[in-house]
Design a protein around this motif. Sequence first.
Motif, short mmCIF file in Angstrom:
data_model
loop_
_atom_site.label_atom_id
_atom_site.label_comp_id
_atom_site.label_asym_id
_atom_site.label_seq_id
_atom_site.Cartn_x
_atom_site.Cartn_y
_atom_site.Cartn_z
N HIS A 152 0.83 -1.21 0.00
CA HIS A 152 0.00 0.00 0.00
C HIS A 152 0.87 1.25 0.00
O HIS A 152 0.58 2.24 -0.69
CB HIS A 152 -0.91 -0.01 1.23
CG HIS A 152 -1.82 1.18 1.32
ND1 HIS A 152 -2.80 1.45 0.38
CD2 HIS A 152 -1.89 2.19 2.24
CE1 HIS A 152 -3.43 2.57 0.71
NE2 HIS A 152 -2.90 3.03 1.83
N LEU A 153 1.96 1.22 0.77
CA LEU A 153 2.88 2.36 0.82
C LEU A 153 3.52 2.60 -0.54
O LEU A 153 3.65 3.75 -0.98
CB LEU A 153 3.95 2.11 1.88
CG LEU A 153 5.02 3.21 2.04
CD1 LEU A 153 4.36 4.52 2.45
CD2 LEU A 153 6.06 2.80 3.07
N GLN B 54 3.86 5.84 -5.62
CA GLN B 54 3.71 5.92 -7.07
C GLN B 54 2.65 6.95 -7.46
O GLN B 54 2.83 7.73 -8.39
CB GLN B 54 3.33 4.55 -7.63
CG GLN B 54 3.24 4.52 -9.16
CD GLN B 54 2.94 3.13 -9.69
OE1 GLN B 54 2.85 2.18 -8.94
NE2 GLN B 54 2.77 3.02 -10.99
N GLN B 55 1.55 6.97 -6.70
CA GLN B 55 0.49 7.94 -6.97
C GLN B 55 0.98 9.37 -6.75
O GLN B 55 0.66 10.28 -7.53
CB GLN B 55 -0.71 7.65 -6.07
CG GLN B 55 -1.47 6.38 -6.44
CD GLN B 55 -2.55 6.03 -5.44
OE1 GLN B 55 -2.67 6.66 -4.39
NE2 GLN B 55 -3.34 5.01 -5.75
N GLN B 56 1.79 9.57 -5.71
CA GLN B 56 2.32 10.90 -5.43
C GLN B 56 3.23 11.37 -6.56
O GLN B 56 3.21 12.54 -6.95
CB GLN B 56 3.08 10.90 -4.10
CG GLN B 56 2.18 10.78 -2.88
CD GLN B 56 2.96 10.67 -1.60
OE1 GLN B 56 4.17 10.50 -1.61
NE2 GLN B 56 2.27 10.77 -0.47
N LEU C 150 2.66 14.68 -8.96
CA LEU C 150 3.66 15.73 -9.14
C LEU C 150 3.92 16.01 -10.62
O LEU C 150 4.06 17.16 -11.03
CB LEU C 150 4.96 15.33 -8.44
CG LEU C 150 4.95 15.38 -6.91
CD1 LEU C 150 6.25 14.83 -6.34
CD2 LEU C 150 4.74 16.81 -6.43
N HIS C 151 3.97 14.94 -11.42
CA HIS C 151 4.18 15.12 -12.86
C HIS C 151 3.00 15.87 -13.48
O HIS C 151 3.18 16.75 -14.33
CB HIS C 151 4.34 13.76 -13.54
CG HIS C 151 5.69 13.13 -13.33
ND1 HIS C 151 6.87 13.80 -13.57
CD2 HIS C 151 6.05 11.90 -12.90
CE1 HIS C 151 7.89 13.02 -13.31
NE2 HIS C 151 7.42 11.86 -12.88
#
Length: 253
Positions: A156-157, A162-164, A168-169
Amino acid sequence: MSQIQIAEIIEQISQEIEVDANGQAKASVRATARLAGVDDESIRKALKSSADLAPSKLAKELMLQGFETADLTEWKTKGIPDVAIAIILEYYAYEAGRYCTKQARLICRSFNTIGIRAWIQNKLGWTKPASNSETAMTQIQLLAAIAQQMAQQEQHLLQQQQQQTEILHRLKAVEVEQDRVNTPCGHKYSVVGFANLQGLEISVKEAGTKGKKASALCRKQGIEIERIHDPRFGQVGLYPESVLIEVFKAEQS
């Protein structure tokens, strides 16, 4: 070392840790060494040295806590008690010099919150004697559940990280697009927006310097400088792409 790897180690040593009817726990030399991230021979030598004229630093630490030479010798075959395991882990976490291990620090940090005895009791599903109507999870079931839970938490971490990164992109792309303005004479950008578009890192000071040069070129060419509000810098100028290309090239040459 990841939580998944720690969970795997715990599962591997499950047959070498035990807790008696009074809740007192112990583990084999090998299991203790696995927890500390060292080879079991190192711990065996330390225990054996307690009978020498010059015992090892670890042996001294154990004897300072009230353990006798006979105790340390006995542990090699009968297992190391929970209190001694905590001392050994702390030694390899903080006091063993170049032999300190990151794994020992991670395990020791976990034990500091609940205690080695409580931890082993929990891992083995030990509870006070229960009535016949009560049921308890078996040792293997509990260990498997804990290992699975830790692995899920780590997965989950990783997904969150990856989502963060993706967010940002996207934010950077939006920032570039917001800075772009379509005009009859072509695209206009702020200095920072143009730098982002080119994939360049630029400081506030550099942006200010380039902005002044771009403004001077615009005035020289009779180009009106548009201004927009920027939450970071207040009012910033928008300059034609051709002007910014000239400014950035001049800085690089």
